[in-house]
Design a protein around this motif. Structure first.
Motif: not given
Length: 344
Positions: A98-104, A157-163, A89-90, A148-154
């Motif tokens: 990242s900010r969404s996960i922070e607020h969650a 990349t983003v992955k949703l862990l469940e189908e 992703v961009s 279950k959001i896998e975010l690699d900020e470096d």
């Protein structure tokens, strides 16, 4: 986009007090599922048409990147690969996720951008809104889990862990867009202006006469857009979440669009709306949803615990509760219907 809400729309009241050779210029356009108005004060002899075109293009680009309803958006690509693989992703998607996960985390899951499957099920504000069955909701609730959001900020990349998980950034992307337009304004020399993206508002500087902007706070009990008072702001953002903007009614029951991630049903509490004032609209956007979902006492305490953030809570009893500092910038005009109360 934003799951939000029945959102309480704030109306920007523009007072034309200009000095020097500055002229008020304003344009209206549609994007992100709402009407957007941008107002600037620019030199009267400047042709500002290209600047407005570019600012509205900023909004359109945010929609192209973040809308889960557009098949080619980055968010759609993430959703299409849920449970399968990570998606490149961009930087801007990395930042907003990242900010969404922070607020969650801050809200203990009251604000959760993986609520997409439930939002799609209700489709409030969409083409086929309906009240789903309990069984339908229960079947999808297990997919709502921001952990279950896998975010690699470096590596971005983003992955949703469940189908079948669905990322819905509608509850935060509009605030991000408003911030980006405000930044573009400043980079192009605009010192006085207002960005109003369907109620997500950013004020740039003060008015040209150095007086603060007067931002009208809509009466949540009125369908005609009447205001109950005004916030006096400069260089701040303001966003409201409320129950009246998008909803459906079925068998005399009222269902607004602000969905509780824990139950899959609209939040049920004593609140009509929550307004948040903060430096950035991206934060005000998420915090208004979170504080509304928490209810009056918990939401009020939550906002009070945050630095540089202020809130206005309006209840079904037409009582208004102001967090610290708001009394200095809020003027209540509808004193017949509403009363400011102190939190006990």
């Amino acid at each position: 986009m934003k799951l939000k809400m029945i959102v309480l729309i704030i109306i920007a009241i523009m007072l034309v007090g200009c000095g020097n050779n500055l002229e008020r210029k304003s344009e209206l356009n549609y994007g992100l599922g709402t009407l957007n108005r941008i107002t600037i004060y620019d030199e009267s002899n400047n042709d500002s048409r290209e600047l407005f075109k570019e600012m509205f293009e900023v909004i359109n680009e945010v929609e192209r990147v973040f809308s889960k309803n557009l098949s080619e958006s980055e968010v759609s690509k993430i959703n299409n690969h849920s449970g399968l693989e990570k998606v490149q992703v961009s930087e801007e998607v990395t930042y907003v996720v990242s900010r969404s996960i922070e607020h969650a985390k801050m809200s203990k899951g009251i604000f959760d951008v993986t609520i997409g499957p439930i939002i799609n099920l209700w489709d409030i504000g969409g083409d086929a809104p309906r009240v789903p069955t309990k069984e339908e909701i229960q079947d999808l609730l297990e997919l709502v889990n921001y952990t279950k959001i896998e975010l690699d900020e470096d590596n971005h990349t983003v992955k949703l862990l469940e189908e079948n998980m669905v990322l819905d950034l509608g509850g935060i992307a509009k605030g991000y867009a408003a911030d980006q337009v405000a930044l573009y304004m400043k980079e192009n020399g605009i010192e006085h202006g207002i960005v109003n993206l369907g109620g997500d508002i950013v004020t740039i500087g003060a008015k040209p006469d150095n007086e603060p902007w007067a931002i009208g706070l809509q009466d949540p009990q009125s369908g005609s857009g009447e205001s109950i008072g005004a916030l006096l702001l400069e260089d701040e953002s303001v966003v409201t979440s409320g129950i009246y903007e998008r909803y459906i009614e079925e068998q005399d029951a009222f269902y607004h669009h602000m969905i509780d991630p824990n139950t899959g049903y609209p939040f049920e509490n004593e609140l009509l709306s929550v307004t948040i004032i903060s430096e950035l609209a991206i934060d005000a956007d998420a915090l208004s949803t979170a504080a509304f979902g928490m209810g009056l006492k918990d939401g009020y305490a939550f906002i009070e615990s945050l630095e540089e953030v202020k809130g206005i809570f309006i209840t079904e009893d037409n009582e208004i509760y102001l967090t610290s500092g708001v009394e200095d910038i809020f003027q209540l005009t509808n004193t017949k219907s509403y009363m400011i109360k102190e939190m006990q």
